[in-house]
Design an enzyme around this catalytic site. Structure first.
Site, PDB file in Angstrom:
ATOM      1  N   LYS A  97      55.328  45.256  44.861  1.00 42.22           N
ATOM      2  CA  LYS A  97      55.407  46.713  44.728  1.00 42.22           C
ATOM      3  C   LYS A  97      54.014  47.313  44.866  1.00 42.22           C
ATOM      4  O   LYS A  97      53.144  47.076  44.039  1.00 42.22           O
ATOM      5  CB  LYS A  97      55.980  47.126  43.380  1.00 42.22           C
ATOM      6  CG  LYS A  97      56.219  48.642  43.319  1.00 42.22           C
ATOM      7  CD  LYS A  97      56.481  49.148  41.921  1.00 42.22           C
ATOM      8  CE  LYS A  97      55.214  49.513  41.186  1.00 42.22           C
ATOM      9  NZ  LYS A  97      54.491  50.673  41.740  1.00 42.22           N
ATOM     10  N   SER A 125      45.338  48.495  35.158  1.00 46.24           N
ATOM     11  CA  SER A 125      44.596  48.790  33.938  1.00 46.24           C
ATOM     12  C   SER A 125      44.850  47.752  32.845  1.00 46.24           C
ATOM     13  O   SER A 125      45.889  47.096  32.828  1.00 46.24           O
ATOM     14  CB  SER A 125      44.988  50.169  33.414  1.00 46.24           C
ATOM     15  OG  SER A 125      46.296  50.112  32.878  1.00 46.24           O
ATOM     16  N   GLU A 155      44.696  40.928  36.604  1.00 48.18           N
ATOM     17  CA  GLU A 155      43.341  41.296  37.023  1.00 48.18           C
ATOM     18  C   GLU A 155      43.196  42.745  36.595  1.00 48.18           C
ATOM     19  O   GLU A 155      43.778  43.640  37.186  1.00 48.18           O
ATOM     20  CB  GLU A 155      43.211  41.102  38.527  1.00 48.18           C
ATOM     21  CG  GLU A 155      41.777  40.888  38.969  1.00 48.18           C
ATOM     22  CD  GLU A 155      41.074  42.193  39.169  1.00 48.18           C
ATOM     23  OE1 GLU A 155      40.511  42.708  38.180  1.00 48.18           O
ATOM     24  OE2 GLU A 155      41.103  42.720  40.275  1.00 48.18           O
ATOM     25  N   CYS A 157      37.646  48.169  39.961  1.00 44.86           N
ATOM     26  CA  CYS A 157      37.714  47.600  38.620  1.00 44.86           C
ATOM     27  C   CYS A 157      36.397  46.946  38.222  1.00 44.86           C
ATOM     28  O   CYS A 157      36.041  46.909  37.060  1.00 44.86           O
ATOM     29  CB  CYS A 157      38.852  46.606  38.521  1.00 44.86           C
ATOM     30  SG  CYS A 157      38.891  45.462  39.903  1.00 44.86           S
ATOM     31  N   GLU A 217      36.723  52.573  30.846  1.00 46.41           N
ATOM     32  CA  GLU A 217      36.681  52.502  32.300  1.00 46.41           C
ATOM     33  C   GLU A 217      36.936  53.895  32.867  1.00 46.41           C
ATOM     34  O   GLU A 217      37.930  54.529  32.528  1.00 46.41           O
ATOM     35  CB  GLU A 217      37.762  51.533  32.781  1.00 46.41           C
ATOM     36  CG  GLU A 217      37.732  51.316  34.269  1.00 46.41           C
ATOM     37  CD  GLU A 217      38.660  50.195  34.716  1.00 46.41           C
ATOM     38  OE1 GLU A 217      39.759  50.074  34.166  1.00 46.41           O
ATOM     39  OE2 GLU A 217      38.269  49.455  35.637  1.00 46.41           O
TER      40      GLU A 217
END
Lengths: 483, 280
Positions: free
Chosen positions: A185, A238, A259, A293, A390
């Protein structure tokens, strides 16, 4: 004063005539495109132009995709020799190279990233991932997991919007090489290149059901994660969602790789080559609009060179060309979505209110679309939200240090551990710092470099497992002693 | 027998190289196979676990920096010390579990040999898992396994000594420090093993051993935010889902193992990839 010295660039727009975008897309299940039931728009974040209508997969579509993947696994893919499986992957790599320009244009339109980056980074690396993993397919017994490593079966893969095609390649290539079939997806806002990849699978004559692509939002992702017919979950996104997924699969026998997020430190020691470090800082945080990231979002400067670095950094930032992603001169494109833009603005507002000093590069932002000027915050402390959370945008927090140990302590003071940068011309110091930093990828005197042979992934709350290299391949194989 | 009264041992915890009693003041009764009283080991509390984690965290950097050669010699030293006290361990295993002396001897022998086997892994594991990655550019790029941090473990109920060593050894080979919960029913060999560790040049805090109830301590281990990994080999599989779920709060690496192999060492190591440009 130096403004006069800068080059003026005439627009050099890439043509979008190369791509055909359908008015409406369905899902790719069992080797065929099937019509979706509900749809939602996907837009060009640089112009807010609606590009197409994307199908929202519900339970029926997820079931259908898992069924197709299972059938392909048990009747075709698991029975095929690694040698033959590998040839399909080589074919895919070659077709991606042939259609590279098309992928790059489509990626920039749908994602908002500069064409220079999609053309020179995303697409070539995606093809390289298939080429690399193709060669593994008939060598799995040498992957370090014993003489008879086995595929998991059906892999459910959920990928983010920051590197849509590249993340697809990171997920699909090792999964297929190891002998799994996949249900993938793409992210809600960036489905188009995944759907173009489905055409590549058709051109490569990949057996039906080996790759299934279903589009949708978080609800579709949850259906994949919780589907009992899936053996392996791979997620990039996330840390917040990663934890939800980890909890969801905890009672099951599904294998998981995650990840997740990061808040990478980029440390500049006083013996760094300052001009190179400034380039590295810019690449570290402004590459891909900071939607990375592993972005170097915390700059940690040795006090004795802090003023010099900041002065040069601001001068360099003032020359970053922000604007039309389709212009080959553009350095910084559009923020991927309104939602993400609001998140960046909110976190920056906290930076202001918590006492950070904001400086943004002077630049004209287009009236339509989602934009954020390259920005730094100085006077940031470790307690500030902009030093801890982040941001996933072109915003850099700057901290300082006096001793090397202080730099390491500050760098490691985070629940994340994905990446870190070191700038120093002294070899022993670089190696010392790379040992001390608790992160899965260390860039020394460089930043944001990726390669299919190079394992990528995080310590601590940045995730589980690696992607790339032999270590990444092992995530798609069973054969290790732990369950 | 003579009229001499035995001097019996008080079984305590092993935290930071010392032998404290549980701060909770709680103990439980261990009986032998015939139901006769043997000892009152500590029923470790959540605070004891926290203290052990603090000790393990403090010791971790130093242990991870010790050379592989040094770590290997220390593991080998543990084997030497255990070898020298075979008789005591055989007696304890026989008295608690009621197995034959021959069977207990077999377990102790296997324990010594297992330690020697793991001692040899300290300076080989990175060549097994490390890599020089041929990236498509002028960069020197390598991947090495390094320690994960503080690892907690639940040792199996039986075999109580070999099972304990099987969880401790691979964790510390990788440069981690460990907090291990010993077999509840047969904790004596674990606490005697702590005496072996205390005389083997193992730095304080590298190995910490608790005794108590799995159902109490395992969930505390799972939810502790300063524990990086958890070995639940010694926990009944019915509880695995709950423990895995509790561990997601800090994305703890949680594994269960069936055999001794290098994968068990690598499970609690993180792979670090380092890039550096090549050029003049």
């Amino acid at each position: 004063m130096e403004e006069k010295l800068s080059f003026e660039y005439a627009p050099a727009p890439e043509s979008r005539a190369l791509v055909t975008i359908k008015a409406k897309y369905g899902h790719f299940i069992g080797g065929k495109f099937v019509a979706g039931s509900k749809h939602f728009p996907t837009i060009n974040p640089a112009t807010e132009e609606v590009l197409s209508q994307i199908a929202l997969a519900g339970k029926a579509e997820v079931d259908g995709a898992v069924k197709a993947a299972r059938k392909a696994y048990s009747t075709v893919w698991s029975k095929m020799s690694g040698k033959e499986r590998g040839k399909y992957l080589f074919r895919i790599a070659r077709i991606m190279q042939e259609r590279a320009r098309e992928f790059a244009v489509l990626e920039s339109l749908d994602n908002g990233k500069p064409i220079r980056e999609s053309r020179d980074v995303d697409v070539p690396l995606a093809a390289a991932h298939f080429f690399y993993h193709a060669g593994w397919a008939d060598k799995l017994e040498y992957a370090g997991l014993g003489t008879t490593p086995k595929a998991h079966g059906v892999a459910g893969q959920i990928i983010p919007w920051n590197f849509p095609l590249l993340m697809l390649a990171w997920k699909v290539a090792p999964a297929l090489a190891a002998g799994n079939t996949v249900v993938l997806k793409p992210a809600e806002t960036t489905s188009l290149t995944a759907l173009l990849f489905a055409e590549v699978c058709q051109q490569a004559e990949l057996p039906a059901g080996v790759v299934n692509i279903i589009t949708g939002d978080g609800s579709t992702g949850a259906l994949i994660v919780n589907h009992p017919g899936i053996d392996k979950i791979a997620f990039t996104g996330s840390t917040e969602v990663g934890k939800i997924i980890a909890r969801a699969v905890a009672p099951t026998h599904k294998s998981v790789t995650l990840e997740l997020g990061g808040k990478a430190a980029n440390i500049v020691f006083d013996d760094a080559a300052i001009d190179e470090a400034v380039e590295g800082i810019v690449n570290g945080i402004f590459f891909n609009q900071g939607h990375v990231c592993c972005a170097g979002s915390r700059l940690i400067l040795q006090e004795s060179v802090a003023d010099e670095v900041l002065e040069k950094l601001k001068a360099r930032m003032a020359k970053i060309r922000v604007g039309d992603p389709m212009d080959k001169n553009t350095d910084l494109g559009a923020i991927n979505s309104k939602e993400q833009l609001l998140k960046i603005r909110e976190l920056c507002a906290s930076g202001d209110s918590e006492g950070g000093e904001r400086w943004s590069a002077p630049c004209d932002l287009p009236a339509k679309g989602f934009w954020f000027a390259p920005t730094i915050f100085t006077g940031v402390t470790q307690a500030h939200r902009i030093a801890r959370e982040e941001i996933f945008g072109p915003v850099l927090s700057v901290l300082t240090f006096r001793t090397p140990q202080e730099a390491i302590d500050k760098a490691n003071n985070t629940p994340f551990g994905l990446s870190a940068g070191i700038w120093s011309e002294k070899g022993s110091k670089v190696l010392w710092a790379s040992q001390q930093l608790r992160a899965g990828v260390i860039w020394a005197n460089t930043f944001n470099k990726f390669d299919p042979t190079s394992p990528f992934g995080g310590y601590k709350e940045s995730g589980w497992g690696r992607e790339g290299g032999r270590h990444g391949l092992s995530a798609y194989l069973k054969g290790v002693s732990h369950e | 027998m003579s009229n001499r009264i035995d001097v019996k041992k008080t079984y305590k915890l092993f935290i930071n190289g010392a032998f404290p009693r549980t701060e909770s003041g709680r103990t439980y009764e261990v009986k032998n196979a015939k139901g006769l009283f043997i000892a009152n080991p500590c029923l470790a509390s959540r605070k004891d676990l926290k203290d052990a984690v603090v000790a393990a965290r403090a010791a971790q950097l130093g242990w991870s920096k010790a050379t592989a050669y040094n770590k290997g010699q220390i593991l080998y030293r543990i084997a030497e010390m255990l070898e020298g006290r075979r008789a005591q361990f055989v007696d304890e295993i026989v008295s608690v579990t009621g197995v034959t002396k021959a069977k207990a001897e077999k377990e102790v022998t296997a324990s010594v040999d297992r330690l020697v086997w793991y001692a040899g892994w300290t300076d080989k594991i990175s060549s097994l898992s490390g890599a020089l990655n041929p990236v498509a550019g002028p960069y020197y790029n390598f991947t090495i396994p390094e320690s994960m941090g503080v690892i907690a473990a639940v040792a199996p109920e039986s075999p109580s000594l070999l099972g304990l060593i099987d969880v401790i050894a691979p964790i510390i080979v990788g440069g981690n420090t460990v907090v291990v919960l010993a077999s509840t029913k047969a904790p004596l060999s674990a606490m005697s093993f702590a005496e072996v560790i205390a005389t083997s040049d193992v730095p304080a805090g590298v190995i910490n051993i608790l005794t108590g109830k799995k159902d109490e301590i395992a969930p505390w281990m799972a939810s502790h935010m300063d524990i990086d990994g958890l070995d639940i080999s010694g926990l009944g599989s019915k509880r695995h889902a709950e423990i895995r779920s509790a561990g997601t709060e800090n994305l703890k690496r949680i594994y269960s193992f069936k055999s001794a192999d290098p994968g068990r060492i690598l499970a609690f190591m993180e792979n670090k990839t380092v890039w550096h440009p090549i050029g003049l």
